[in-house]
Structure formats: structure tokens, C-alpha cells
Design a protein around this motif. Structure first.
Motif, PDB file in Angstrom:
ATOM      1  N   ARG A  95       0.849  -1.189   0.000  1.00 43.00           N
ATOM      2  CA  ARG A  95       0.000   0.000   0.000  1.00 43.00           C
ATOM      3  C   ARG A  95       0.880   1.233   0.000  1.00 43.00           C
ATOM      4  O   ARG A  95       1.980   1.215   0.547  1.00 43.00           O
ATOM      5  CB  ARG A  95      -0.887   0.022   1.237  1.00 43.00           C
ATOM      6  CG  ARG A  95      -1.784  -1.183   1.283  1.00 43.00           C
ATOM      7  CD  ARG A  95      -2.722  -1.119   2.452  1.00 43.00           C
ATOM      8  NE  ARG A  95      -3.391  -2.420   2.571  1.00 43.00           N
ATOM      9  CZ  ARG A  95      -4.478  -2.609   3.273  1.00 43.00           C
ATOM     10  NH1 ARG A  95      -5.030  -1.604   3.911  1.00 43.00           N
ATOM     11  NH2 ARG A  95      -5.022  -3.803   3.343  1.00 43.00           N
ATOM     12  N   ASP A 103      -4.656   3.392   2.091  1.00 40.37           N
ATOM     13  CA  ASP A 103      -5.458   2.165   2.059  1.00 40.37           C
ATOM     14  C   ASP A 103      -5.318   1.409   0.739  1.00 40.37           C
ATOM     15  O   ASP A 103      -5.771   0.271   0.625  1.00 40.37           O
ATOM     16  CB  ASP A 103      -6.930   2.492   2.290  1.00 40.37           C
ATOM     17  CG  ASP A 103      -7.171   2.937   3.724  1.00 40.37           C
ATOM     18  OD1 ASP A 103      -6.385   2.517   4.594  1.00 40.37           O
ATOM     19  OD2 ASP A 103      -8.125   3.698   3.957  1.00 40.37           O
ATOM     20  N   ARG A 104      -4.750   2.070  -0.259  1.00 43.72           N
ATOM     21  CA  ARG A 104      -4.658   1.402  -1.559  1.00 43.72           C
ATOM     22  C   ARG A 104      -3.221   1.359  -2.053  1.00 43.72           C
ATOM     23  O   ARG A 104      -2.385   2.141  -1.630  1.00 43.72           O
ATOM     24  CB  ARG A 104      -5.532   2.133  -2.585  1.00 43.72           C
ATOM     25  CG  ARG A 104      -7.009   2.120  -2.218  1.00 43.72           C
ATOM     26  CD  ARG A 104      -7.847   2.647  -3.350  1.00 43.72           C
ATOM     27  NE  ARG A 104      -9.239   2.843  -2.935  1.00 43.72           N
ATOM     28  CZ  ARG A 104      -9.985   3.870  -3.319  1.00 43.72           C
ATOM     29  NH1 ARG A 104      -9.483   4.790  -4.130  1.00 43.72           N
ATOM     30  NH2 ARG A 104     -11.238   3.969  -2.915  1.00 43.72           N
ATOM     31  N   ARG A 105      -2.998   0.463  -2.995  1.00 46.02           N
ATOM     32  CA  ARG A 105      -1.668   0.292  -3.575  1.00 46.02           C
ATOM     33  C   ARG A 105      -1.404   1.396  -4.597  1.00 46.02           C
ATOM     34  O   ARG A 105      -2.314   1.859  -5.273  1.00 46.02           O
ATOM     35  CB  ARG A 105      -1.593  -1.076  -4.269  1.00 46.02           C
ATOM     36  CG  ARG A 105      -0.263  -1.366  -4.918  1.00 46.02           C
ATOM     37  CD  ARG A 105      -0.138  -2.839  -5.224  1.00 46.02           C
ATOM     38  NE  ARG A 105      -1.012  -3.266  -6.311  1.00 46.02           N
ATOM     39  CZ  ARG A 105      -0.720  -3.138  -7.602  1.00 46.02           C
ATOM     40  NH1 ARG A 105       0.402  -2.568  -7.971  1.00 46.02           N
ATOM     41  NH2 ARG A 105      -1.554  -3.580  -8.515  1.00 46.02           N
ATOM     42  N   TRP A 120      -7.989   3.465  -8.797  1.00 47.98           N
ATOM     43  CA  TRP A 120      -8.604   2.147  -8.621  1.00 47.98           C
ATOM     44  C   TRP A 120     -10.126   2.178  -8.760  1.00 47.98           C
ATOM     45  O   TRP A 120     -10.765   1.168  -9.038  1.00 47.98           O
ATOM     46  CB  TRP A 120      -8.230   1.571  -7.252  1.00 47.98           C
ATOM     47  CG  TRP A 120      -6.827   1.090  -7.210  1.00 47.98           C
ATOM     48  CD1 TRP A 120      -5.755   1.711  -6.620  1.00 47.98           C
ATOM     49  CD2 TRP A 120      -6.314  -0.103  -7.810  1.00 47.98           C
ATOM     50  NE1 TRP A 120      -4.621   0.966  -6.817  1.00 47.98           N
ATOM     51  CE2 TRP A 120      -4.933  -0.150  -7.540  1.00 47.98           C
ATOM     52  CE3 TRP A 120      -6.900  -1.150  -8.541  1.00 47.98           C
ATOM     53  CZ2 TRP A 120      -4.120  -1.200  -7.972  1.00 47.98           C
ATOM     54  CZ3 TRP A 120      -6.091  -2.190  -8.976  1.00 47.98           C
ATOM     55  CH2 TRP A 120      -4.721  -2.204  -8.695  1.00 47.98           C
ATOM     56  N   PHE A 255     -13.173  -6.187   0.691  1.00 45.28           N
ATOM     57  CA  PHE A 255     -13.064  -4.737   0.666  1.00 45.28           C
ATOM     58  C   PHE A 255     -13.133  -4.094   2.043  1.00 45.28           C
ATOM     59  O   PHE A 255     -13.368  -2.911   2.168  1.00 45.28           O
ATOM     60  CB  PHE A 255     -14.035  -4.073  -0.334  1.00 45.28           C
ATOM     61  CG  PHE A 255     -15.341  -4.779  -0.517  1.00 45.28           C
ATOM     62  CD1 PHE A 255     -15.583  -5.465  -1.697  1.00 45.28           C
ATOM     63  CD2 PHE A 255     -16.312  -4.736   0.463  1.00 45.28           C
ATOM     64  CE1 PHE A 255     -16.792  -6.111  -1.888  1.00 45.28           C
ATOM     65  CE2 PHE A 255     -17.511  -5.378   0.278  1.00 45.28           C
ATOM     66  CZ  PHE A 255     -17.760  -6.074  -0.903  1.00 45.28           C
ATOM     67  N   VAL A 257     -11.333  -2.394   4.899  1.00 44.25           N
ATOM     68  CA  VAL A 257     -10.076  -1.687   5.078  1.00 44.25           C
ATOM     69  C   VAL A 257      -9.554  -1.958   6.479  1.00 44.25           C
ATOM     70  O   VAL A 257      -8.387  -2.245   6.700  1.00 44.25           O
ATOM     71  CB  VAL A 257     -10.291  -0.178   4.872  1.00 44.25           C
ATOM     72  CG1 VAL A 257      -8.981   0.560   5.051  1.00 44.25           C
ATOM     73  CG2 VAL A 257     -10.870   0.096   3.492  1.00 44.25           C
ATOM     74  N   ARG A 258     -10.462  -1.813   7.443  1.00 46.65           N
ATOM     75  CA  ARG A 258     -10.223  -2.110   8.845  1.00 46.65           C
ATOM     76  C   ARG A 258     -11.516  -2.716   9.341  1.00 46.65           C
ATOM     77  O   ARG A 258     -12.533  -2.563   8.667  1.00 46.65           O
ATOM     78  CB  ARG A 258      -9.987  -0.810   9.634  1.00 46.65           C
ATOM     79  CG  ARG A 258      -8.636  -0.174   9.413  1.00 46.65           C
ATOM     80  CD  ARG A 258      -8.596   1.250   9.959  1.00 46.65           C
ATOM     81  NE  ARG A 258      -9.156   2.198   8.995  1.00 46.65           N
ATOM     82  CZ  ARG A 258      -8.489   2.633   7.932  1.00 46.65           C
ATOM     83  NH1 ARG A 258      -7.265   2.201   7.692  1.00 46.65           N
ATOM     84  NH2 ARG A 258      -9.037   3.474   7.089  1.00 46.65           N
ATOM     85  N   ASP A 263     -14.016  -0.252   1.794  1.00 47.76           N
ATOM     86  CA  ASP A 263     -13.684   0.551   0.625  1.00 47.76           C
ATOM     87  C   ASP A 263     -14.794   0.268  -0.389  1.00 47.76           C
ATOM     88  O   ASP A 263     -14.903  -0.846  -0.903  1.00 47.76           O
ATOM     89  CB  ASP A 263     -12.315   0.121   0.081  1.00 47.76           C
ATOM     90  CG  ASP A 263     -11.834   1.042  -1.036  1.00 47.76           C
ATOM     91  OD1 ASP A 263     -12.679   1.651  -1.720  1.00 47.76           O
ATOM     92  OD2 ASP A 263     -10.605   1.127  -1.236  1.00 47.76           O
ATOM     93  N   HIS A 325      -6.072  -3.823  -5.555  1.00 45.93           N
ATOM     94  CA  HIS A 325      -6.162  -2.440  -5.093  1.00 45.93           C
ATOM     95  C   HIS A 325      -5.608  -2.274  -3.690  1.00 45.93           C
ATOM     96  O   HIS A 325      -5.129  -1.210  -3.326  1.00 45.93           O
ATOM     97  CB  HIS A 325      -7.627  -1.968  -5.135  1.00 45.93           C
ATOM     98  CG  HIS A 325      -8.497  -2.582  -4.086  1.00 45.93           C
ATOM     99  ND1 HIS A 325      -9.078  -3.829  -4.232  1.00 45.93           N
ATOM    100  CD2 HIS A 325      -8.865  -2.135  -2.865  1.00 45.93           C
ATOM    101  CE1 HIS A 325      -9.777  -4.100  -3.145  1.00 45.93           C
ATOM    102  NE2 HIS A 325      -9.668  -3.103  -2.302  1.00 45.93           N
ATOM    103  N   ASN A 326      -5.672  -3.347  -2.912  1.00 45.95           N
ATOM    104  CA  ASN A 326      -5.216  -3.245  -1.526  1.00 45.95           C
ATOM    105  C   ASN A 326      -3.878  -3.942  -1.297  1.00 45.95           C
ATOM    106  O   ASN A 326      -3.460  -4.149  -0.172  1.00 45.95           O
ATOM    107  CB  ASN A 326      -6.268  -3.837  -0.588  1.00 45.95           C
ATOM    108  CG  ASN A 326      -6.551  -5.303  -0.909  1.00 45.95           C
ATOM    109  OD1 ASN A 326      -5.921  -5.877  -1.789  1.00 45.95           O
ATOM    110  ND2 ASN A 326      -7.487  -5.891  -0.187  1.00 45.95           N
ATOM    111  N   GLY A 328      -3.194  -6.909  -1.518  1.00 46.92           N
ATOM    112  CA  GLY A 328      -3.457  -8.083  -0.690  1.00 46.92           C
ATOM    113  C   GLY A 328      -2.686  -9.338  -1.086  1.00 46.92           C
ATOM    114  O   GLY A 328      -2.564 -10.257  -0.278  1.00 46.92           O
TER     115      GLY A 328
END
Lengths: 390, 133
Positions: A95, A103-105, A120, A255, A257-258, A263, A325-326, A328
Motif C-alpha cells: 500500500r 489504504d490502496r496500492r 482504482w 473490501f 479496510v479495517r 472501501d 487495489h489493496n 493483498g
């Protein structure tokens, strides 16, 4: 002597089918599908909404601004901090990181000039509008209109570069100058076109019917490509020369985020787009024909937008981990495992799903990764930017 | 092609339709009809590319020979049950001629366009299938 002859005959017998096997059987339909992923490179991207798009003076100004940390609030962060030339225009992190973790790459900027939705979630509808976002975002560069316009006015070289690119001195209002800076940034980024790859050589040879040249592409890569355009259905979304249709999809990536925070993906992207003074329906679009604003004018709100993210292009994909996008997934193997094992419960579709658990064998997974890696190539070294006004 | 010729034969044999202008310029497009309507249309540009915006030009005629109204145009992929990511807008050019702008087929495959027309109160839906490569 006789054994030697026999051995030679045996070898020849073994070699013949092996050589013939260097090229799998490709049906006419498959050749047509493979052909759709080229030719490469595409003609240079032009953006009618940006009046300095494609101009050498605009590109030069943009490259200087891209590397200029004075655009940021504390003077420490430039675009190149996160979009690094040596890291395929990304940062090698899962990220993005600024003052805080994002929160995103950070997406790679390869071939970004050919997109029509940016980020994204497609919150930007032009490359220049997307280039304003990080400058103003308090979590990223935390700059401002005033700061950007002062830089263009007061720095001798940049002021000179501006005048060459736009034909006037940098004396517009602050917001207009910020937009112009972003248009120069966009002109530069649109030149970042990824090099030809081994896949492109294969594709061209296959389309031209040159079996000998086509057979230089590895068997595992060929099998992986067959999966990609066949059973895997990957080309439904990863379509065309850039391996993306430029639209949005939900492939079952979490999706959250926490805990408790999601997201919303494309849903939020459309809302941000609509609220932006810099979208193509606004006053800064340089295209009087209105054609460049067609997608923005007609974009549709759909329930399915929730949790959708833009389909990434796949050129240079093996070089710019992490994925999604994250961020992951750390490796291409992880990505392929996802497509192999994704739970149907995570995919929302009323009809025949576009993504379904493929249940790939170990060999098939290896093949698919081998194919994806054939979309990578070493870019030629970049010369240092030449001075703006020597 | 033969189907189109047949449609034209049908069309000319039915004098009531004769006032309906089918010429869309640059060669005639497709013709579809129901008990009440006859609709000629073609894409602009003529070749629809995956992911590229295009428009549809329409002539909407009723059986009585008067112009009809194009109310809505949409498209979906029946197999995947999803629509377009864009919502077309319609501009009337007068005399039953319309232009629907802002269509995008974002995937290759089977798309069904739905064409909602009206001459009086009731809206009727006609459909046409496109296979995009």
C-alpha cells in the motif's frame, strides 16, 4: 558404428515430434482472440481535453514537475517518491505510504495515457485531473493551489518551461495554474509506454502465420495463454492490447479496510468524480467538441458498483508486485491461486459468473503464471531529463 | 442480408408504411418491426468496438405511417445479467428520427439492446441482438 547409427536414428525420431510440438495447435478462433491483445505498442496517446498533450515542450515541463518535491506541502515529496522509474513507476509496497499508510496500492504508471478512468475506482476521468488529486490530498503531498502556482511563477526555469508549453506567462489564477501544472504532468505520464514483450513477438508471428517464429514462445507460456483466453475467461475483462477493458469488476477481493470500515470501490469513485470541479464536464476541459466527456456524461450508478475496482492492465505485471487495489497478494502465484480457489459466495452475479473458481492443477497454475510473466520486459534506460530552458 | 431484403419487400408491399423514411445515411442500417412499429437503426461509428463509446441512429415509424417516439434505449448481456455501465441519452431530430448517445459495450459477447417506443399511451419494447467480437 551400428550403435552410433541407431542412436542417431533414434535421436532424429525423438527430435522430430519434439520440434513439431514447439507450437501447440491454435484454432482460427484462438488466433483471433490472441490477435486482440495487440499490436503493441499502440500509437501515442492523445488527450483532446489537454491542449498540451503530446507536445514535446509540455512533456518536458511535466517531467520536471513530476520530480519536483516543491509541489508538496513540506517540500519533501514528489510524484516520483511513490511512482519510481526504477520500480516500474510504482513503489514496490503493498500500500502507498506518505505521512501515513494509505489504504490502496500505488498503481504503476505504465501505459496510463491509454486509460479513460483513473485510479482504482475511476474517481478521475482524465490523466490531468487524476494528477491534481495527490497534490491536494492532505494525506499525500498536502500541497495547494497557491503553492503550485507560486512555484510556476517564481521559479525561473519552470516559468520559462511554462511559457514554452502554454504560449503565455504563468499569470493566470491559482486554480488555473494548478490545472496547467497537472496537464503538463499528464503530457509526461502519457509517454510512459511499456516495451514490447515476448508475448508480442508470439502474437505477431501467430497472426502472420509464421510458425517458426511463433514456436520460440515457450510451451508453458502457450498453454497459459490458452487458459487465459479460453477456460479461464480472463480476457472478458483483461481485454485488448493493454489487457484491460478499462472498466470495473468485482473478483471477490475483500473490501474491508479495517474492521467495520469498507472501501466502497467504484461506488465512491463515481461520487468523487461527480463532486470534482476538475471533471471533464467542468470548465477546464480543453475539448470544445464534448466528445472527450461522453463517458463522464453518461456514466451510470449501479448497485453492483459497490466493491468494484478497475480492471488493471497486465503489461509489466510480474515486475510490479504487490497485487490488487489493496496490495493483498504478494506474488502472481497468489493471484492465480485466488482465481483458482475463489469462493463463489464472494462473487455477486445473477447470471453466469464471469469469475468462478477454476480449480487449476499445479501445472495449469504454473502455465498461467508463465504466460503472465511473458508480458514483462526490461525497459530501456531513461536519459536524465534535459534542462527546460538552457 | 436476405432477411433484410425480405423485410424491404414486406415494407414496400404494405403501403401504410411507405411514408416512413428508412434511410439513415451511409447505407441503411437494420430494420426491426412489430405489429405497430417499424424501426430502422444503425450504429455510429458503423463498427462497434469493445469498450468504445458509440451512438445509435433511429427512425421510428408506426404502422399508421406517423412518426413514433423513442423513449429509452438500453442494453444488457443476457448471459451475465448485467447492463452497460453507461446510461444513453436520447436526442430527437424530428420526424421520428433520434440519436441515442453514450452506449458502451464493455465486453465481447452477446448484447441485447432494448428499444422502448411509444406513439400513444403505451410503451412497447423491441429488441435486437448484437454479437461483439
Amino acid at each position: 558404428m551400428r550403435t552410433a547409427l541407431l542412436a542417431a536414428a533414434l535421436l532424429a525420431a525423438l527430435a522430430a515430434p519434439a520440434a513439431a510440438q514447439r507450437l501447440l495447435d491454435w484454432s482460427e478462433a484462438e488466433v483471433a482472440l490472441v490477435g486482440q491483445h495487440g499490436p503493441w505498442p499502440l500509437p501515442p496517446a492523445r488527450d483532446a481535453s489537454n491542449r498540451i498533450s503530446g507536445t514535446p515542450v509540455g512533456i518536458a515541463l511535466g517531467e520536471h514537475l513530476f520530480n519536483d518535491a516543491r509541489l508538496s506541502g513540506d517540500g519533501l515529496m514528489s510524484c516520483a517518491t511513490c511512482h519510481q522509474a526504477g520500480r516500474d513507476w510504482s513503489d514496490g509496497r503493498a500500500r502507498g505510504r506518505a505521512r501515513v499508510d494509505l489504504d490502496r496500492r500505488t498503481p504503476s504508471l505504465w501505459n496510463v495515457g491509454y486509460l479513460h478512468w483513473f485510479g482504482w475506482t475511476g474517481a478521475g476521468d482524465s490523466l490531468w485531473a487524476q494528477s491534481i488529486r495527490p497534490i491536494l490530498d492532505p494525506l499525500e503531498m498536502a500541497g495547494s493551489r497557491e503553492r503550485a502556482s507560486r512555484l510556476l511563477r517564481e521559479d525561473k526555469d519552470l516559468a520559462c518551461g511554462y511559457e514554452r508549453a502554454f504560449g503565455t506567462k504563468p499569470d493566470g489564477d491559482d486554480e488555473r495554474l494548478l490545472v496547467d501544472a497537472a496537464k503538463a504532468l499528464a503530457a509526461f505520464q502519457a509517454t510512459l509506454v511499456s516495451p514490447r514483450t515476448r508475448f508480442d513477438d508470439f502474437r505477431d508471428a501467430l497472426v502472420a502465420g509464421d510458425r517458426e517464429a511463433a514456436a520460440r514462445y515457450g510451451l508453458s507460456e502457450q498453454r497459459g495463454l490458452k487458459l487465459f483466453i479460453g477456460e479461464g475467461n480472463c480476457n472478458a475483462c483483461h481485454f485488448g492490447p493493454r489487457f484491460t477493458n478499462g472498466e470495473f469488476g468485482d473478483i471477490g477481493i475483500a473490501f474491508f479496510v479495517r474492521p467495520g470500515e469498507v472501501d466502497s470501490g467504484r461506488l465512491g469513485g463515481i461520487a468523487t468524480l461527480a463532486a470534482s470541479p476538475f471533471n471533464l464536464l467542468g470548465r477546464y476541459n480543453d475539448d470544445p467538441s464534448g466528445i472527450s466527456a461522453r463517458r463522464t456524461r453518461h456514466v451510470r450508478h449501479l448497485h453492483s458498483n459497490f466493491g468494484e475496482f478497475r480492471v488493471p492492465g497486465l503489461r509489466q505485471v510480474g515486475r510490479s508486485a504487490a497485487y490488487m487495489h489493496n496490495g493483498g497478494f504478494a506474488t502472481l502465484e497468489d493471484v492465480v491461486r485466488h482465481y483458482s480457489e475463489v469462493s463463489p459466495d464472494r462473487l455477486h452475479s445473477d447470471g453466469t459468473p464471469l469469475v468462478r473458481p477454476l480449480g487449476l492443477s499445479a501445472q495449469q497454475s504454473t502455465d498461467l503464471v508463465a504466460f503472465l510473466r511473458s508480458l514483462d520486459a526490461d525497459p530501456p534506460p531513461r536519459p536524465a531529463p534535459s534542462p527546460l530552458c538552457p | 442480408m436476405r432477411l433484410l431484403a425480405a423485410l424491404f419487400a414486406f415494407f414496400f408491399a404494405n403501403a401504410a408504411w411507405a411514408d416512413c423514411p428508412l434511410d439513415l445515411g451511409r447505407g441503411t442500417g437494420l430494420v426491426i418491426f412489430s405489429d405497430h412499429y417499424m424501426i430502422a437503426f444503425r450504429p455510429d461509428p458503423l463498427r462497434i468496438e469493445v469498450g468504445e463509446p458509440f451512438a445509435l441512429l433511429f427512425n421510428v415509424c408506426t404502422k399508421s405511417g406517423s412518426a413514433g417516439e423513442l423513449v429509452a434505449v438500453d442494453a444488457q448481456m443476457p448471459e451475465h445479467k448485467h447492463t452497460m455501465n453507461y446510461h444513453p441519452s436520447i436526442v430527437s431530430k424530428g420526424d421520428g428520427r433520434f440519436r441515442a448517445e453514450g452506449l458502451v459495450f464493455h465486453m465481447a459477447g452477446h448484447w441485447e439492446i432494448s428499444i422502448d417506443v411509444r406513439a400513444g399511451e403505451e410503451i412497447e419494447r423491441l429488441t435486437h441482438d448484437y454479437y461483439i467480437k
